[in-house]
Design a protein around this motif. Structure first.
Motif, PDB file in Angstrom:
ATOM      1  N   ALA A  17      38.781   0.691 -16.448  1.00 14.11           N
ATOM      2  CA  ALA A  17      37.505   1.328 -16.134  1.00 14.11           C
ATOM      3  C   ALA A  17      37.326   1.258 -14.619  1.00 14.11           C
ATOM      4  O   ALA A  17      37.744   0.296 -13.968  1.00 14.11           O
ATOM      5  CB  ALA A  17      36.363   0.608 -16.841  1.00 14.11           C
ATOM      6  N   VAL A  18      36.728   2.288 -14.061  1.00 16.35           N
ATOM      7  CA  VAL A  18      36.456   2.345 -12.622  1.00 16.35           C
ATOM      8  C   VAL A  18      35.025   1.856 -12.388  1.00 16.35           C
ATOM      9  O   VAL A  18      34.115   2.201 -13.137  1.00 16.35           O
ATOM     10  CB  VAL A  18      36.613   3.786 -12.096  1.00 16.35           C
ATOM     11  CG1 VAL A  18      36.242   3.884 -10.625  1.00 16.35           C
ATOM     12  CG2 VAL A  18      38.040   4.275 -12.319  1.00 16.35           C
ATOM     13  N   PRO A  20      31.472   1.886 -11.408  1.00 21.77           N
ATOM     14  CA  PRO A  20      30.578   3.042 -11.217  1.00 21.77           C
ATOM     15  C   PRO A  20      30.269   3.277  -9.741  1.00 21.77           C
ATOM     16  O   PRO A  20      30.038   2.341  -8.981  1.00 21.77           O
ATOM     17  CB  PRO A  20      29.326   2.657 -12.002  1.00 21.77           C
ATOM     18  CG  PRO A  20      29.827   1.730 -13.064  1.00 21.77           C
ATOM     19  CD  PRO A  20      30.931   0.938 -12.395  1.00 21.77           C
ATOM     20  N   HIS A  22      32.472   4.716  -7.726  1.00 18.95           N
ATOM     21  CA  HIS A  22      33.745   4.786  -6.992  1.00 18.95           C
ATOM     22  C   HIS A  22      34.765   5.696  -7.680  1.00 18.95           C
ATOM     23  O   HIS A  22      35.955   5.629  -7.379  1.00 18.95           O
ATOM     24  CB  HIS A  22      34.324   3.374  -6.835  1.00 18.95           C
ATOM     25  CG  HIS A  22      33.445   2.472  -6.054  1.00 18.95           C
ATOM     26  ND1 HIS A  22      33.425   2.439  -4.678  1.00 18.95           N
ATOM     27  CD2 HIS A  22      32.502   1.586  -6.458  1.00 18.95           C
ATOM     28  CE1 HIS A  22      32.531   1.560  -4.263  1.00 18.95           C
ATOM     29  NE2 HIS A  22      31.959   1.033  -5.320  1.00 18.95           N
ATOM     30  N   GLU A  23      34.297   6.542  -8.574  1.00 23.84           N
ATOM     31  CA  GLU A  23      35.192   7.376  -9.387  1.00 23.84           C
ATOM     32  C   GLU A  23      36.071   8.313  -8.565  1.00 23.84           C
ATOM     33  O   GLU A  23      37.156   8.689  -9.015  1.00 23.84           O
ATOM     34  CB  GLU A  23      34.374   8.210 -10.393  1.00 23.84           C
ATOM     35  CG  GLU A  23      33.661   7.393 -11.431  1.00 23.84           C
ATOM     36  CD  GLU A  23      32.300   6.872 -10.991  1.00 23.84           C
ATOM     37  OE1 GLU A  23      31.625   6.249 -11.828  1.00 23.84           O
ATOM     38  OE2 GLU A  23      31.907   7.080  -9.812  1.00 23.84           O
ATOM     39  N   ARG A  43      37.136  10.663 -15.060  1.00 26.44           N
ATOM     40  CA  ARG A  43      36.924  10.071 -13.738  1.00 26.44           C
ATOM     41  C   ARG A  43      36.598   8.585 -13.819  1.00 26.44           C
ATOM     42  O   ARG A  43      36.826   7.841 -12.881  1.00 26.44           O
ATOM     43  CB  ARG A  43      35.799  10.809 -13.018  1.00 26.44           C
ATOM     44  CG  ARG A  43      36.172  12.218 -12.628  1.00 26.44           C
ATOM     45  CD  ARG A  43      35.039  12.997 -11.967  1.00 26.44           C
ATOM     46  NE  ARG A  43      34.483  12.315 -10.826  1.00 26.44           N
ATOM     47  CZ  ARG A  43      33.199  11.910 -10.752  1.00 26.44           C
ATOM     48  NH1 ARG A  43      32.371  12.119 -11.740  1.00 26.44           N
ATOM     49  NH2 ARG A  43      32.762  11.309  -9.663  1.00 26.44           N
ATOM     50  N   SER A  44      36.084   8.151 -14.958  1.00 25.82           N
ATOM     51  CA  SER A  44      35.684   6.752 -15.117  1.00 25.82           C
ATOM     52  C   SER A  44      36.852   5.830 -15.472  1.00 25.82           C
ATOM     53  O   SER A  44      36.661   4.635 -15.643  1.00 25.82           O
ATOM     54  CB  SER A  44      34.617   6.648 -16.207  1.00 25.82           C
ATOM     55  OG  SER A  44      35.160   7.080 -17.446  1.00 25.82           O
ATOM     56  N   ARG A  45      38.077   6.374 -15.563  1.00 26.54           N
ATOM     57  CA  ARG A  45      39.261   5.581 -15.935  1.00 26.54           C
ATOM     58  C   ARG A  45      40.376   5.813 -14.914  1.00 26.54           C
ATOM     59  O   ARG A  45      40.443   6.853 -14.269  1.00 26.54           O
ATOM     60  CB  ARG A  45      39.781   5.976 -17.320  1.00 26.54           C
ATOM     61  CG  ARG A  45      38.752   5.990 -18.430  1.00 26.54           C
ATOM     62  CD  ARG A  45      38.106   4.682 -18.677  1.00 26.54           C
ATOM     63  NE  ARG A  45      38.972   3.774 -19.401  1.00 26.54           N
ATOM     64  CZ  ARG A  45      38.603   2.571 -19.786  1.00 26.54           C
ATOM     65  NH1 ARG A  45      37.401   2.129 -19.540  1.00 26.54           N
ATOM     66  NH2 ARG A  45      39.431   1.780 -20.420  1.00 26.54           N
ATOM     67  N   CYS A  46      41.277   4.830 -14.808  1.00 30.85           N
ATOM     68  CA  CYS A  46      42.416   4.971 -13.907  1.00 30.85           C
ATOM     69  C   CYS A  46      43.554   4.063 -14.382  1.00 30.85           C
ATOM     70  O   CYS A  46      43.365   3.206 -15.231  1.00 30.85           O
ATOM     71  CB  CYS A  46      42.026   4.620 -12.471  1.00 30.85           C
ATOM     72  SG  CYS A  46      41.625   2.873 -12.218  1.00 30.85           S
ATOM     73  N   ASP A  55      36.502  -1.926 -12.813  1.00 30.43           N
ATOM     74  CA  ASP A  55      35.400  -2.542 -13.557  1.00 30.43           C
ATOM     75  C   ASP A  55      36.028  -3.333 -14.709  1.00 30.43           C
ATOM     76  O   ASP A  55      36.319  -2.780 -15.761  1.00 30.43           O
ATOM     77  CB  ASP A  55      34.462  -1.449 -14.073  1.00 30.43           C
ATOM     78  CG  ASP A  55      33.290  -1.998 -14.850  1.00 30.43           C
ATOM     79  OD1 ASP A  55      33.261  -3.216 -15.138  1.00 30.43           O
ATOM     80  OD2 ASP A  55      32.405  -1.199 -15.189  1.00 30.43           O
ATOM     81  N   THR A  58      33.185  -3.934 -18.169  1.00 28.89           N
ATOM     82  CA  THR A  58      32.639  -2.963 -19.129  1.00 28.89           C
ATOM     83  C   THR A  58      33.401  -2.962 -20.448  1.00 28.89           C
ATOM     84  O   THR A  58      32.793  -3.030 -21.517  1.00 28.89           O
ATOM     85  CB  THR A  58      32.618  -1.552 -18.509  1.00 28.89           C
ATOM     86  OG1 THR A  58      31.680  -1.564 -17.431  1.00 28.89           O
ATOM     87  CG2 THR A  58      32.198  -0.507 -19.519  1.00 28.89           C
TER      88      THR A  58
END
Length: 169
Positions: A17-18, A20, A22-23, A43-46, A55, A58
């Motif tokens: 999880a990225v 929030p 910083h997406e 965008r919320s994952r990498c 993150d 989460t």
């Protein structure tokens, strides 16, 4: 024991999880070379990036909430039956119950709700192996590995690049 034949940047279904806000940071790694059709990440994952942009809480919090619900469901179910044999017979007759509570629920859930939740949460981030900053290769080795992995990852400096890879040796 040997060297890697090859490796790929890939979360293999386990993306980070990225944090929030910083997406769109260009330092985030979103490049899956493992599959023919690269995994499309929201965008919320990498697949990785600076530790300070990941993150780590989460996903653990979500798993913790689900573990709490499952443990509570288990206790309510078990309390409605008279004795372990009755519980196990009921589960054996119903595939949905077995999927939810396993075929060995007394061993799986244990007696302590908080310990059960902590075990599930500890499983969220660890991979089968980790290459440390010092170049030490550490492979999964039981419950202590998960605690070590989580603490090591949490304690890395914020600018340390953390990337999930698939490898073959």
């Amino acid at each position: 024991m040997g060297e890697w034949d090859y490796w790929f940047v890939s979360g293999a279904g386990y993306a980070f999880a990225v944090l929030p806000g910083h997406e769109d940071d260009p330092r985030l790694v979103r490049h899956d070379e493992w599959t023919e059709r690269p995994e499309e990440l929201p965008r919320s994952r990498c697949h990785g990036g600076p530790r300070g942009l990941l993150d780590l809480d989460t996903d653990r919090a979500e798993v913790g909430r689900e573990a709490a619900r499952r443990w509570d469901d288990w206790r309510r179910f078990a309390d409605r039956h008279t004795g372990p044999e009755s519980v196990l017979r009921a589960i054996a007759k119903d595939p949905e119950l077995e999927e939810r509570f396993t075929h060995d629920p007394y061993n799986w859930f244990g007696r302590d709700r908080e310990a059960y939740i902590a075990e599930r949460v500890a499983d969220v981030l660890p991979t089968p192996a980790m290459l440390t900053l010092a170049g030490r290769w550490v492979e999964y080795g039981g419950p202590g590995y998960r605690q070590w992995f989580n603490a090591y990852l949490q304690d890395l400096p914020a600018d340390t690049m953390v990337v999930r890879v698939l490898y073959h040796s």
